[in-house]
Design an enzyme around this catalytic site. Sequence first.
Site, PDB file in Angstrom:
ATOM      1  N   ASP A  40     -21.848  -7.803  -6.014  1.00  0.00           N
ATOM      2  CA  ASP A  40     -20.894  -8.214  -4.988  1.00  0.00           C
ATOM      3  C   ASP A  40     -20.877  -7.235  -3.817  1.00  0.00           C
ATOM      4  O   ASP A  40     -20.740  -7.643  -2.659  1.00  0.00           O
ATOM      5  CB  ASP A  40     -19.489  -8.312  -5.589  1.00  0.00           C
ATOM      6  CG  ASP A  40     -19.316  -9.537  -6.480  1.00  0.00           C
ATOM      7  OD1 ASP A  40     -20.244 -10.371  -6.530  1.00  0.00           O
ATOM      8  OD2 ASP A  40     -18.261  -9.658  -7.121  1.00  0.00           O
TER       9      ASP A  40
ATOM     10  N   ASN B   6     -13.733  -7.777   2.639  1.00  0.00           N
ATOM     11  CA  ASN B   6     -13.094  -7.507   1.361  1.00  0.00           C
ATOM     12  C   ASN B   6     -11.689  -6.931   1.529  1.00  0.00           C
ATOM     13  O   ASN B   6     -10.698  -7.583   1.236  1.00  0.00           O
ATOM     14  CB  ASN B   6     -13.962  -6.525   0.561  1.00  0.00           C
ATOM     15  CG  ASN B   6     -14.054  -6.860  -0.900  1.00  0.00           C
ATOM     16  OD1 ASN B   6     -14.037  -8.024  -1.261  1.00  0.00           O
ATOM     17  ND2 ASN B   6     -14.173  -5.850  -1.739  1.00  0.00           N
TER      18      ASN B   6
ATOM     19  N   ASP C 291       0.402   6.908  -2.490  1.00  0.00           N
ATOM     20  CA  ASP C 291      -0.881   7.552  -2.227  1.00  0.00           C
ATOM     21  C   ASP C 291      -1.677   6.803  -1.167  1.00  0.00           C
ATOM     22  O   ASP C 291      -2.614   7.358  -0.583  1.00  0.00           O
ATOM     23  CB  ASP C 291      -1.713   7.625  -3.510  1.00  0.00           C
ATOM     24  CG  ASP C 291      -1.260   8.726  -4.448  1.00  0.00           C
ATOM     25  OD1 ASP C 291      -0.335   9.482  -4.072  1.00  0.00           O
ATOM     26  OD2 ASP C 291      -1.814   8.831  -5.550  1.00  0.00           O
TER      27      ASP C 291
END
Length: 303
Positions: free
Chosen positions: A84, A158, A188
Amino acid sequence: MLPLKPIPPPRRVMLYPREDGPAAYGAATQAAASLTERGIAVVVPAHVHAKAGTDGLELPASAVGVEIDSLPDNIDLMIALGGDGTLLRGSRWVADMGVPVVGVNLGDLGFLSAYGREQLLEVIDDALAGRLAWEPRLRMAVEVHRAGELFARGTAVNDVYIKHGQIPRLLRLATRVGGHDLALYKADGLIVTTPLGSTAYNLAAGGPIVAPGTEVFTITPICPHSLTLRPVVVAADDGVTVTWAGPTAGVSDGYLTADGAWKIGLLLGDEIRMRAAEMPLRLVPAKASVFEVLAAKMGWSGY
């Protein structure tokens, strides 16, 4: 179901193999030979062409190496040879040109590729017979504004994530959707993903799997300081804006990464604006749905 658009038999095909695996170069060799024998022009990235004759990569003399950031406008189809990640990296260069992308999965899991490693010649047969079709997949247009001026721009197929750098301190990320305040995330970092990217970093961070073809972004905090800060799914048309608001005291650094392909360092006050890109990715979809892949490879069926 999204409408499928047929792909006419191509005259020029770009092969985009994964760079760090001998299986991909072997597949590229086989695909290039098959295409050339049938009179189809073959192009490969220049950095791949330079490796011809090494690492098991053999290319026909007629194969052309092209600079990846200045591709010719007569490419009809890209075949990505890898997993991918390879498909996503390749699609970054051709999506704005409207070139359809089909993946041959040489890895293990693979949510995006339409064909498996044993189907390499089958995808070529289908392409030349006009049996391939693409469907649109949402992409993200990304801008970074610094001190009121456009500092950088790019696209993501993505995901985009904002994280702390070498010094692990909680970031304060003021997030707005459609012009309205959503949350001041203390975490974070933060992931903003398309449906296509929902099975990547977003999934590992506890975000939801989103059905392909939906026009939404998912906002997922990375290790939030408060358990009440949960992933949120929003309409892509509304857009998402994230401002790095802190910490303001002490030493801290942060950065933005899009698709793991481009990265920039951030400064306090930088504003990241994400919206639906005008041109979608033209992807030849896998025959199995993402949910069938999950059931088959991750044991979701339960029997």
